[in-house]
Enzyme design. Sequence first.
Site, PDB file in Angstrom:
ATOM      1  CE  LYS A 180      -1.682   2.816   2.932  1.00 18.12           C
ATOM      2  NZ  LYS A 180      -1.612   4.328   1.864  1.00 18.12           N
ATOM      3  CB  SER A 233       4.075  10.068  10.762  1.00 15.58           C
ATOM      4  OG  SER A 233       2.796   9.530  10.889  1.00 15.58           O
ATOM      5  CB  ALA A 236       1.013   6.632  11.013  1.00 15.83           C
ATOM      6  CD  GLU A 254      13.416   1.690   9.229  1.00 15.95           C
ATOM      7  OE1 GLU A 254      14.094   2.678   9.715  1.00 15.95           O
ATOM      8  OE2 GLU A 254      14.137   0.596   9.384  1.00 15.95           O
ATOM      9  CB  CYS A 288      13.198   9.917   7.913  1.00 16.70           C
ATOM     10  SG  CYS A 288      14.086   9.116   6.804  1.00 16.70           S
ATOM     11  CD  GLU A 388       9.889  13.801  10.964  1.00 16.70           C
ATOM     12  OE1 GLU A 388       8.798  13.215  11.287  1.00 16.70           O
ATOM     13  OE2 GLU A 388      10.914  13.179  10.421  1.00 16.70           O
TER      14      GLU A 388
HETATM   15  P1  NAD Z   1       2.133   9.183   7.353  1.00 13.34           P
HETATM   16  O1  NAD Z   1       2.529   8.482   8.574  1.00 13.34           O
HETATM   17  O2  NAD Z   1       1.233  10.328   7.217  1.00 13.34           O
HETATM   18  O3  NAD Z   1       2.036   8.054   6.058  1.00 13.34           O
HETATM   19  C1  NAD Z   1       2.805   6.998   5.746  1.00 13.34           C
HETATM   20  C2  NAD Z   1       1.990   5.727   5.220  1.00 13.34           C
HETATM   21  O4  NAD Z   1       1.033   5.251   6.229  1.00 13.34           O
HETATM   22  C3  NAD Z   1       1.074   6.358   4.027  1.00 13.34           C
HETATM   23  O5  NAD Z   1       1.018   5.273   3.044  1.00 13.34           O
HETATM   24  C4  NAD Z   1      -0.224   6.449   4.817  1.00 13.34           C
HETATM   25  O6  NAD Z   1      -1.288   6.357   3.812  1.00 13.34           O
HETATM   26  C5  NAD Z   1      -0.185   5.492   5.751  1.00 13.34           C
HETATM   27  N1  NAD Z   1      -0.835   5.674   7.121  1.00 13.34           N
HETATM   28  C6  NAD Z   1      -1.303   6.864   7.651  1.00 13.34           C
HETATM   29  N2  NAD Z   1      -1.826   6.668   8.749  1.00 13.34           N
HETATM   30  C7  NAD Z   1      -1.982   5.332   9.143  1.00 13.34           C
HETATM   31  C8  NAD Z   1      -2.564   4.541  10.206  1.00 13.34           C
HETATM   32  N3  NAD Z   1      -2.915   5.121  11.311  1.00 13.34           N
HETATM   33  N4  NAD Z   1      -2.658   3.271   9.865  1.00 13.34           N
HETATM   34  C9  NAD Z   1      -2.149   2.641   8.766  1.00 13.34           C
HETATM   35  N5  NAD Z   1      -1.540   3.452   7.741  1.00 13.34           N
HETATM   36  C10 NAD Z   1      -1.517   4.464   8.088  1.00 13.34           C
HETATM   37  O7  NAD Z   1       3.730   9.826   6.880  1.00 13.34           O
HETATM   38  P2  NAD Z   1       4.059  10.576   5.707  1.00 13.34           P
HETATM   39  O8  NAD Z   1       3.788  11.790   5.821  1.00 13.34           O
HETATM   40  O9  NAD Z   1       3.587   9.667   4.425  1.00 13.34           O
HETATM   41  O10 NAD Z   1       5.559  10.393   5.480  1.00 13.34           O
HETATM   42  C11 NAD Z   1       6.435  11.379   6.273  1.00 13.34           C
HETATM   43  C12 NAD Z   1       7.095  10.529   7.768  1.00 13.34           C
HETATM   44  O11 NAD Z   1       7.796   9.252   7.134  1.00 13.34           O
HETATM   45  C13 NAD Z   1       7.771  11.613   8.367  1.00 13.34           C
HETATM   46  O12 NAD Z   1       7.619  11.421   9.657  1.00 13.34           O
HETATM   47  C14 NAD Z   1       9.287  10.854   8.138  1.00 13.34           C
HETATM   48  O13 NAD Z   1      10.292  10.981   9.192  1.00 13.34           O
HETATM   49  C15 NAD Z   1       9.087   9.370   7.857  1.00 13.34           C
HETATM   50  N6  NAD Z   1       9.877   8.819   7.212  1.00 13.34           N
HETATM   51  C16 NAD Z   1      10.729   7.759   7.847  1.00 13.34           C
HETATM   52  C17 NAD Z   1      11.815   7.126   7.292  1.00 13.34           C
HETATM   53  C18 NAD Z   1      12.649   6.186   8.130  1.00 13.34           C
HETATM   54  O14 NAD Z   1      13.309   5.376   7.402  1.00 13.34           O
HETATM   55  N7  NAD Z   1      12.811   6.179   9.270  1.00 13.34           N
HETATM   56  C19 NAD Z   1      11.869   7.055   5.937  1.00 13.34           C
HETATM   57  C20 NAD Z   1      11.041   8.158   5.416  1.00 13.34           C
HETATM   58  C21 NAD Z   1      10.071   9.034   5.943  1.00 13.34           C
END
Ligand code: NAD
Length: 483
Positions: A180, A233, A236, A254, A288, A388
């Site tokens: 997904k 995030s 999530a 992650e 990130c 962040e």
């Molecule tokens: P997000 O958490 O909003 O969404 C990430 C994914 O999870 C999307 O596919 C979203 O549709 C899904 N999602 C959101 N809430 C959910 C829930 N409650 N249950 C299941 N799925 C859910 O994050 P984003 O805005 O897409 O990405 C940015 C974040 O990702 C930043 O916090 C960044 O630091 C983090 N990030 C971390 C890494 C790492 O390797 N540590 C790498 C890239 C990004």
Amino acid sequence: MTAISERRRILVGGQWTTPVSSGLLGVVDPATEELLASAPDCGAADVDAAVAAARAAFDSGVWSDRPVAERLEVLAPLAGSYAAGVDDLSRLVTAEMGSPATFSSLAQAAAPAHMVTTLLELAAQHPWEERRPSATGGTTVVRRVPVGVVAAITPWNIPQVVIVAKVLPALVAGCSVVLKPAPETPFDAYWFVELLEDLGLPSGVVNLVPGGPDTGRALAVHPGVDKIAFTGSTAAGREIALACAPRFARVSLELGGKSAAVVLDDADPARTAAGLRFASFLNSGQACAAQTRVLVPRSRRSEFVDALVAEVESLVVGDPTDPVTEVGPMVTSRQRDRVAGYVELGLAEGARVVAGGPGRPDGPERGWFVRPTLFDGVDPGMRVAREEIFGPVLCVLDYDTVDDAVRIANDSPYGLAGSVWTADRARGLEVAGRVRAGTLGVNHYGADFASPFGGFKASGLGREYGPEGLDEFVEFQSIGLLG
Ligand code: NAD
């Protein structure tokens, strides 16, 4: 060029089918604010169908029971097909989420291609089955067996790096996968799944259900999913971990970061600032592992701040398709508002803007742009120093002693990454080792796909990349042999 085209089908059980849900995800070009195309927004019925297909494929043993060497033979052509498509892929990701073209060709396309090669090489040497002398006599066979049905839930910021880091090790290990992707970036996921299809994997081993958070939630609670591999995030990630806990589903997370760049008193200001130009502003700050807290020695603060101001003021902001651009638009208007809100917050908290600041940058008339911003006089307790921001906003904090610097670096809920800048590599290694974070660099920051990547504390659970990243998709099984 791979044009982004309307998508109306999802991959379930080896068939491109029309989803039950009629919802659509409209993807808007962040630089022009124009609708690019749309893709299905899958609902719970679509998730059920995809998980059932993955489950059936896994339980049949058609992929999971094959020897690893055979699986690797099937997957081997991916290295070539992925590498052949990197130019298209780079343009596609830039269109979807606005990553500057030069960064995109490096990190959104060449990097995942390199990851494919690295992971396949590591998998060929991995100890999938070992025989050990048993501590109580006889022999124990230690096997790495596939964890089962994996749901990969991924973000938009480095979409292919995070997809490849999950889907490929899962497939090597013998798992079936439901992918997904993020609602902002569904199209590169189609691109990848179509490459996988060309390999002739058995039906149901790879399934694709684009959607938003609710689609992810349906996967996280699904009893047919054995493991969630998530990047996104921290909020999530917490929700997903809680959803997995009642059935003890495996989970790797992650998550976010607020990484510290610890600048030691022997560092060269110009070289350090030039290094941070990349390490802090990569992907327009939507990274990130971006180095977003710069810790400088109080005795040399003005030298480091002046050097950083020069770098931040000369960053090229604009059209992400232009190869000279270093900072493009934020991915969505929501993300633009969030970053702009943090710039206002920093001012309200008493930090000083020494480069950039509120408002739009000169140049682009449309698009979700913010000005790359440098805050000086930041106190470690301020929200801009703790939360962040996920945009091109950098905070300078000062310290008196190296112990102080380490304490400030570690005074964070996060522990994803960090860096140390110094003329003395050995000193850099020693200081880096005291920072509670998963990956660090001395005089640079960059990930290594042959070594583990992941977070301490609220930055996550588990590791990706390297042999450790393969082991995230196995259960260990010990079989004792006597006689
Ligand atoms: P997000 O958490 O909003 O969404 C990430 C994914 O999870 C999307 O596919 C979203 O549709 C899904 N999602 C959101 N809430 C959910 C829930 N409650 N249950 C299941 N799925 C859910 O994050 P984003 O805005 O897409 O990405 C940015 C974040 O990702 C930043 O916090 C960044 O630091 C983090 N990030 C971390 C890494 C790492 O390797 N540590 C790498 C890239 C990004």
